[in-house]
Design a protein around this motif. Structure first.
Motif, PDB file in Angstrom:
ATOM      1  N   PHE A 249     -28.060 -10.684 -16.082  1.00 17.97           N
ATOM      2  CA  PHE A 249     -29.245 -10.415 -15.290  1.00 17.97           C
ATOM      3  C   PHE A 249     -29.700 -11.674 -14.539  1.00 17.97           C
ATOM      4  O   PHE A 249     -30.100 -11.612 -13.380  1.00 17.97           O
ATOM      5  N   LYS A 250     -29.605 -12.822 -15.199  1.00 21.68           N
ATOM      6  CA  LYS A 250     -29.994 -14.072 -14.543  1.00 21.68           C
ATOM      7  C   LYS A 250     -29.058 -14.407 -13.379  1.00 21.68           C
ATOM      8  O   LYS A 250     -29.511 -14.864 -12.330  1.00 21.68           O
ATOM      9  N   ILE A 251     -27.759 -14.169 -13.561  1.00 29.41           N
ATOM     10  CA  ILE A 251     -26.812 -14.364 -12.454  1.00 29.41           C
ATOM     11  C   ILE A 251     -27.167 -13.417 -11.312  1.00 29.41           C
ATOM     12  O   ILE A 251     -27.197 -13.814 -10.144  1.00 29.41           O
ATOM     13  N   TYR A 252     -27.464 -12.180 -11.651  1.00 32.30           N
ATOM     14  CA  TYR A 252     -27.864 -11.189 -10.647  1.00 32.30           C
ATOM     15  C   TYR A 252     -29.091 -11.677  -9.883  1.00 32.30           C
ATOM     16  O   TYR A 252     -29.128 -11.634  -8.647  1.00 32.30           O
ATOM     17  N   LYS A 253     -30.108 -12.138 -10.595  1.00 35.94           N
ATOM     18  CA  LYS A 253     -31.339 -12.601  -9.955  1.00 35.94           C
ATOM     19  C   LYS A 253     -31.088 -13.817  -9.058  1.00 35.94           C
ATOM     20  O   LYS A 253     -31.725 -13.971  -8.032  1.00 35.94           O
ATOM     21  N   LEU A 254     -30.149 -14.676  -9.450  1.00 34.29           N
ATOM     22  CA  LEU A 254     -29.839 -15.862  -8.646  1.00 34.29           C
ATOM     23  C   LEU A 254     -29.191 -15.509  -7.308  1.00 34.29           C
ATOM     24  O   LEU A 254     -29.443 -16.168  -6.303  1.00 34.29           O
ATOM     25  N   TYR A 255     -28.359 -14.490  -7.302  1.00 39.37           N
ATOM     26  CA  TYR A 255     -27.536 -14.206  -6.123  1.00 39.37           C
ATOM     27  C   TYR A 255     -27.872 -12.910  -5.389  1.00 39.37           C
ATOM     28  O   TYR A 255     -27.359 -12.670  -4.299  1.00 39.37           O
ATOM     29  N   ASN A 256     -28.721 -12.081  -5.953  1.00 36.89           N
ATOM     30  CA  ASN A 256     -29.013 -10.773  -5.383  1.00 36.89           C
ATOM     31  C   ASN A 256     -29.511 -10.840  -3.934  1.00 36.89           C
ATOM     32  O   ASN A 256     -28.989 -10.145  -3.066  1.00 36.89           O
TER      33      ASN A 256
ATOM     34  N   GLU B 226     -16.930  -7.385 -14.752  1.00 38.53           N
ATOM     35  CA  GLU B 226     -15.744  -6.833 -15.416  1.00 38.53           C
ATOM     36  C   GLU B 226     -14.600  -7.848 -15.443  1.00 38.53           C
ATOM     37  O   GLU B 226     -13.777  -7.837 -16.346  1.00 38.53           O
ATOM     38  N   LYS B 227     -14.535  -8.716 -14.428  1.00 40.68           N
ATOM     39  CA  LYS B 227     -13.427  -9.666 -14.300  1.00 40.68           C
ATOM     40  C   LYS B 227     -13.832 -11.099 -14.617  1.00 40.68           C
ATOM     41  O   LYS B 227     -13.092 -12.032 -14.317  1.00 40.68           O
ATOM     42  N   ILE B 228     -14.986 -11.285 -15.258  1.00 41.50           N
ATOM     43  CA  ILE B 228     -15.518 -12.630 -15.496  1.00 41.50           C
ATOM     44  C   ILE B 228     -14.567 -13.490 -16.329  1.00 41.50           C
ATOM     45  O   ILE B 228     -14.520 -14.703 -16.165  1.00 41.50           O
ATOM     46  N   ASP B 229     -13.773 -12.862 -17.186  1.00 42.39           N
ATOM     47  CA  ASP B 229     -12.839 -13.629 -18.011  1.00 42.39           C
ATOM     48  C   ASP B 229     -11.750 -14.312 -17.196  1.00 42.39           C
ATOM     49  O   ASP B 229     -11.123 -15.258 -17.673  1.00 42.39           O
ATOM     50  N   THR B 230     -11.513 -13.850 -15.983  1.00 38.12           N
ATOM     51  CA  THR B 230     -10.480 -14.468 -15.150  1.00 38.12           C
ATOM     52  C   THR B 230     -11.031 -15.608 -14.295  1.00 38.12           C
ATOM     53  O   THR B 230     -10.277 -16.280 -13.594  1.00 38.12           O
ATOM     54  N   TYR B 231     -12.343 -15.840 -14.366  1.00 40.12           N
ATOM     55  CA  TYR B 231     -12.973 -16.892 -13.580  1.00 40.12           C
ATOM     56  C   TYR B 231     -12.469 -18.260 -14.050  1.00 40.12           C
ATOM     57  O   TYR B 231     -12.480 -18.564 -15.238  1.00 40.12           O
ATOM     58  N   SER B 232     -12.047 -19.085 -13.096  1.00 43.95           N
ATOM     59  CA  SER B 232     -11.404 -20.365 -13.431  1.00 43.95           C
ATOM     60  C   SER B 232     -12.384 -21.478 -13.770  1.00 43.95           C
ATOM     61  O   SER B 232     -11.978 -22.505 -14.295  1.00 43.95           O
TER      62      SER B 232
ATOM     63  N   SER C  15     -20.111  -5.053  -6.256  1.00 38.17           N
ATOM     64  CA  SER C  15     -19.675  -6.451  -6.343  1.00 38.17           C
ATOM     65  C   SER C  15     -20.020  -7.071  -7.690  1.00 38.17           C
ATOM     66  O   SER C  15     -19.188  -7.724  -8.323  1.00 38.17           O
ATOM     67  N   PHE C  16     -21.259  -6.855  -8.143  1.00 37.39           N
ATOM     68  CA  PHE C  16     -21.650  -7.401  -9.439  1.00 37.39           C
ATOM     69  C   PHE C  16     -20.883  -6.724 -10.568  1.00 37.39           C
ATOM     70  O   PHE C  16     -20.434  -7.403 -11.504  1.00 37.39           O
TER      71      PHE C  16
ATOM     72  N   ILE D  34     -23.732  -7.373   7.677  1.00 41.30           N
ATOM     73  CA  ILE D  34     -22.422  -6.785   7.961  1.00 41.30           C
ATOM     74  C   ILE D  34     -22.531  -5.277   8.218  1.00 41.30           C
ATOM     75  O   ILE D  34     -22.011  -4.771   9.206  1.00 41.30           O
ATOM     76  N   VAL D  35     -23.224  -4.556   7.320  1.00 40.35           N
ATOM     77  CA  VAL D  35     -23.235  -3.094   7.421  1.00 40.35           C
ATOM     78  C   VAL D  35     -24.486  -2.539   8.096  1.00 40.35           C
ATOM     79  O   VAL D  35     -24.489  -1.395   8.529  1.00 40.35           O
ATOM     80  N   ASN D  36     -25.552  -3.321   8.142  1.00 41.71           N
ATOM     81  CA  ASN D  36     -26.801  -2.926   8.811  1.00 41.71           C
ATOM     82  C   ASN D  36     -27.333  -1.588   8.309  1.00 41.71           C
ATOM     83  O   ASN D  36     -27.810  -0.756   9.077  1.00 41.71           O
ATOM     84  N   ASN D  37     -27.221  -1.381   6.988  1.00 42.50           N
ATOM     85  CA  ASN D  37     -27.689  -0.150   6.372  1.00 42.50           C
ATOM     86  C   ASN D  37     -28.092  -0.480   4.936  1.00 42.50           C
ATOM     87  O   ASN D  37     -27.262  -0.936   4.147  1.00 42.50           O
ATOM     88  N   ARG D  38     -29.371  -0.251   4.599  1.00 41.63           N
ATOM     89  CA  ARG D  38     -29.907  -0.631   3.294  1.00 41.63           C
ATOM     90  C   ARG D  38     -29.150   0.010   2.133  1.00 41.63           C
ATOM     91  O   ARG D  38     -28.798  -0.653   1.168  1.00 41.63           O
ATOM     92  N   ILE D  39     -28.885   1.288   2.225  1.00 39.63           N
ATOM     93  CA  ILE D  39     -28.204   1.994   1.142  1.00 39.63           C
ATOM     94  C   ILE D  39     -26.792   1.448   0.946  1.00 39.63           C
ATOM     95  O   ILE D  39     -26.361   1.200  -0.184  1.00 39.63           O
ATOM     96  N   ASP D  40     -26.060   1.260   2.038  1.00 40.31           N
ATOM     97  CA  ASP D  40     -24.709   0.707   1.934  1.00 40.31           C
ATOM     98  C   ASP D  40     -24.736  -0.710   1.386  1.00 40.31           C
ATOM     99  O   ASP D  40     -23.897  -1.082   0.553  1.00 40.31           O
ATOM    100  N   ALA D  41     -25.702  -1.513   1.820  1.00 41.61           N
ATOM    101  CA  ALA D  41     -25.810  -2.895   1.335  1.00 41.61           C
ATOM    102  C   ALA D  41     -26.079  -2.916  -0.169  1.00 41.61           C
ATOM    103  O   ALA D  41     -25.471  -3.700  -0.907  1.00 41.61           O
ATOM    104  N   GLU D  42     -26.965  -2.049  -0.640  1.00 40.94           N
ATOM    105  CA  GLU D  42     -27.257  -1.978  -2.071  1.00 40.94           C
ATOM    106  C   GLU D  42     -26.038  -1.525  -2.865  1.00 40.94           C
ATOM    107  O   GLU D  42     -25.784  -2.025  -3.965  1.00 40.94           O
ATOM    108  N   GLU D  43     -25.276  -0.600  -2.313  1.00 41.47           N
ATOM    109  CA  GLU D  43     -24.058  -0.139  -2.988  1.00 41.47           C
ATOM    110  C   GLU D  43     -23.021  -1.260  -3.063  1.00 41.47           C
ATOM    111  O   GLU D  43     -22.348  -1.432  -4.081  1.00 41.47           O
TER     112      GLU D  43
END
Length: 78
Positions: free
Chosen positions: A32-39, A69-75, A63-64, A49-58
């Motif tokens: 949640f803290k990572i989310y808050k930092l980068y959201n 899900e792939k955080i274990d592969t982070y170098s 992305s998060f 890029i998409v100029n659409n609120r719903i698409d941007a939120e999706e």
């Protein structure tokens, strides 16, 4: 003044690294803290890029989800 900037950058890098380690161990508070930092930044970038609120939120949600899900592969490079 430069020493304060360097110390702040180091502190931020350490905080982010600690949060990443928390995410790797499944800590939802760290996620949640990572989310808050980068959201907002990700939202603004997605909107430019998409100029659409719903698409941007999706895009942010997917992305998060993918990142956590792939955080274990982070170098470790920040």
């Amino acid at each position: 003044m430069e020493a304060k900037v360097v110390n702040s950058e180091t502190a931020l890098k350490n905080l982010i690294q600690d949060l990443i380690e928390g995410c790797k161990s499944g800590d939802q508070k760290a996620q949640f803290k990572i989310y808050k930092l980068y959201n907002k930044t990700m939202y603004n970038l997605s909107m430019s890029i998409v100029n659409n609120r719903i698409d941007a939120e999706e895009i942010i949600q997917e992305s998060f989800l993918s990142a956590f899900e792939k955080i274990d592969t982070y170098s470790g490079a920040i």
